[in-house]
Design an enzyme around this catalytic site. Structure first.
Site, short mmCIF file in Angstrom:
data_model
loop_
_atom_site.label_atom_id
_atom_site.label_comp_id
_atom_site.label_asym_id
_atom_site.label_seq_id
_atom_site.Cartn_x
_atom_site.Cartn_y
_atom_site.Cartn_z
N GLU A 249 0.90 -1.53 0.06
CA GLU A 249 -0.03 0.04 -0.19
C GLU A 249 1.09 1.43 0.08
O GLU A 249 1.38 1.60 0.56
CB GLU A 249 -1.11 -0.33 1.01
N CYS A 287 -1.91 8.87 2.29
CA CYS A 287 -1.55 8.92 1.09
C CYS A 287 -3.04 8.54 0.01
O CYS A 287 -3.01 9.27 -0.89
CB CYS A 287 -1.79 7.16 0.78
#
Length: 481
Positions: A249, A287
């Site tokens: 991720e 993110c």
């Protein structure tokens, strides 16, 4: 004097020969000292996890579920204490730190629920062809082996939870490596796990330095790696162990698209408020924070001042103050990097509409317009409270602009047009499309991850459980179906 926090070796507390100082990015004060495991202690933890893997995989679901439920309940009971710990070591404002604790509560609860219904098995008749007469296939999932979970600093509790909880749910031992800048939250999860009856050796929390990570990554007893962090480090891990199962991720440069139909004053106020908040929450260190706004030219001039006002309304300052919206970045070096990228963009012709000032580790919420496509802030993940604005003519141009990136994590699309929403879902090269809101929305039970350089695999409790396991089929012969 700050207390020295022990680490967790095969489910028990231990100390090493050295300590690590954890300091506040807001004021530099010492938050705590953390014992660092020796090489021998790391080996002991890995050996214990490897030795218990079969026992843990066979642990009854109710035992694993009870442990997960326990952690969830204890997080609730200690919410304020844990939120203050997150804020102290990470610099996250208290309002967001409390939210992070609440999310971790849900992650462990979701994992408990999933562990109770996971792996019921799927039966498949094989007599659809003559050669399969009397045969029945039963497919179940089994752990791939010990998980190495590598967590980042930006969500020091919840992203540790996303490594640990799915592993326990499927009966996979886990070695958790928290971020060196923010290890205290991960160690606190260990404190709660130690109150459960999970098998000895089934989990460890080891605050080792990043330069010791390659040894763990290369260890053949750790066949599953779950990493959250930068694309550079994540893909270097994958390239170094091509035969291991990796979930990565990684980064993003999330775009919020505002289409032409989203044009009423109420619409633009909502979009601007959400963009202003979620380009700056966590100091932009998420993110899926909003880094880019791509707005239709028909409404751009009306939207821009609303966004600037929403950004300037963000309250900056001491993260321990409940009124603070935006605290410091994780370090002064991180803020200096953001400062350099903004300065580069302005020198190349970008217009600075708000912010652009650094004070130590803090960087003011910033808005840029007319940013050249080839400057760093247009191409990379800024991971700071900076927003760029651009205008386009029409839906196709908007979607092309979003896709003109090496990243593809999530995108937000402000529209009332259901057909446009489905076109966005088809056209946008991302792991998630959020309709009517910013890309920053994440529910911890949904599949979460990206494409391109934003990573491989999916988190979200059930989806991580799938990643940590593999299908194994058993065929019965001679049955009267």
């Amino acid at each position: 004097m700050a207390a020295t926090h022990a680490f967790w070796l095969a489910g028990r507390q231990a100390t090493g020969e050295e300590t690590l100082d954890v300091t506040s990015p807001w004021d530099g004060r010492l938050v705590g000292k953390v014992a660092v495991p020796t090489e021998a202690q790391v080996e002991e933890a890995v050996a214990a996890a490897y030795a218990v893997r079969d026992e843990f995989a066979a642990t009854p679901a109710h035992v694993r579920a009870a442990a997960l439920d326990h952690v969830s309940r204890r997080l609730v009971e200690r919410t304020e204490e844990i939120a203050r710990l997150i804020s102290a070591e990470n610099g996250k404002p208290m309002k967001w730190a409390r939210g992070e604790v609440g999310r971790a509560v849900s992650v462990f609860r979701f994992a408990a629920e999933e562990s109770r219904r996971f792996n019921g098995g799927e039966a498949q008749r094989l007599d659809t062809d003559a050669g399969g007469a009397g045969r029945l296939a039963l497919t179940r999932r089994f752990p791939r082996g010990v998980v190495l979970g590598i967590a980042p600093f930006n969500f020091p509790l919840n992203l540790c939870a996303h490594k640990i909880a799915p592993a326990i749910a499927v009966g996979a031992p886990i070695i958790l490596k928290p971020a060196p800048a923010t290890p205290l939250s991960g160690l606190l999860i260990g404190e709660l796990l130690a109150e459960t009856e999970l098998p000895v050796g089934s989990w460890s929390v080891l605050p080792v330095a990043n330069d010791r990570m390659p040894t763990l990554v290369q260890d053949e007893r750790l066949p599953v790696i779950s990493f959250t962090g930068s694309d550079k480090v994540g893909f270097a891990i994958m390239d170094s162990v091509p035969r291991k199962h990796c979930t990565l991720e990684l980064g993003g440069n999330g775009a919020a698209v505002v289409l032409a139909d989203y044009a009423s004053e109420k619409d633009l106020d909502w979009a601007a408020t959400r963009i202003g908040t979620f380009s700056n929450y966590q100091g932009g260190q998420s993110c899926i924070s909003v880094q880019r706004v791509v707005a239709d030219a028909s409404l751009y001039e009306r939207l821009v001042p609303k966004i600037v006002a929403a950004v300037e309304a963000q309250v900056t300052g001491d993260p321990s103050d409940d009124a603070t919206d935006v605290g410091p970045l994780v370090s002064e070096d991180a803020a200096k990097r953001v400062e350099a990228w903004v300065d580069e963009a302005v020198q190349a012709g970008a217009r600075l509409l708000a912010g652009g000032k650094r004070d130590g580790a803090s960087y003011a919420p910033t808005v840029l317009a007319d940013v050249p496509a080839d400057v760093t802030i247009s191409c990379e993940e800024v991971f700071g409270p900076v927003l760029t604005l651009s205008q386009v003519d029409g839906e196709d141009a908007a979607f092309d602009t979003v896709n003109d990136s090496k990243y593809g994590l999530q995108a937000g699309v402000f529209t009332h047009d259901v057909q446009a929403a489905f076109r966005a879902h088809r056209a946008l090269e991302v792991g998630g499309v959020i309709v009517g809101d910013v890309p920053s929305y994440r529910a911890d039970q949904m599949p979460y991850g990206g494409v391109k350089q934003s990573g491989v695999g999916r988190e979200g409790v059930r989806f991580a459980m799938d990643d940590y396991t593999y299908e194994r089929v058993m065929v019965f012969t001679g049955l009267a179906l």
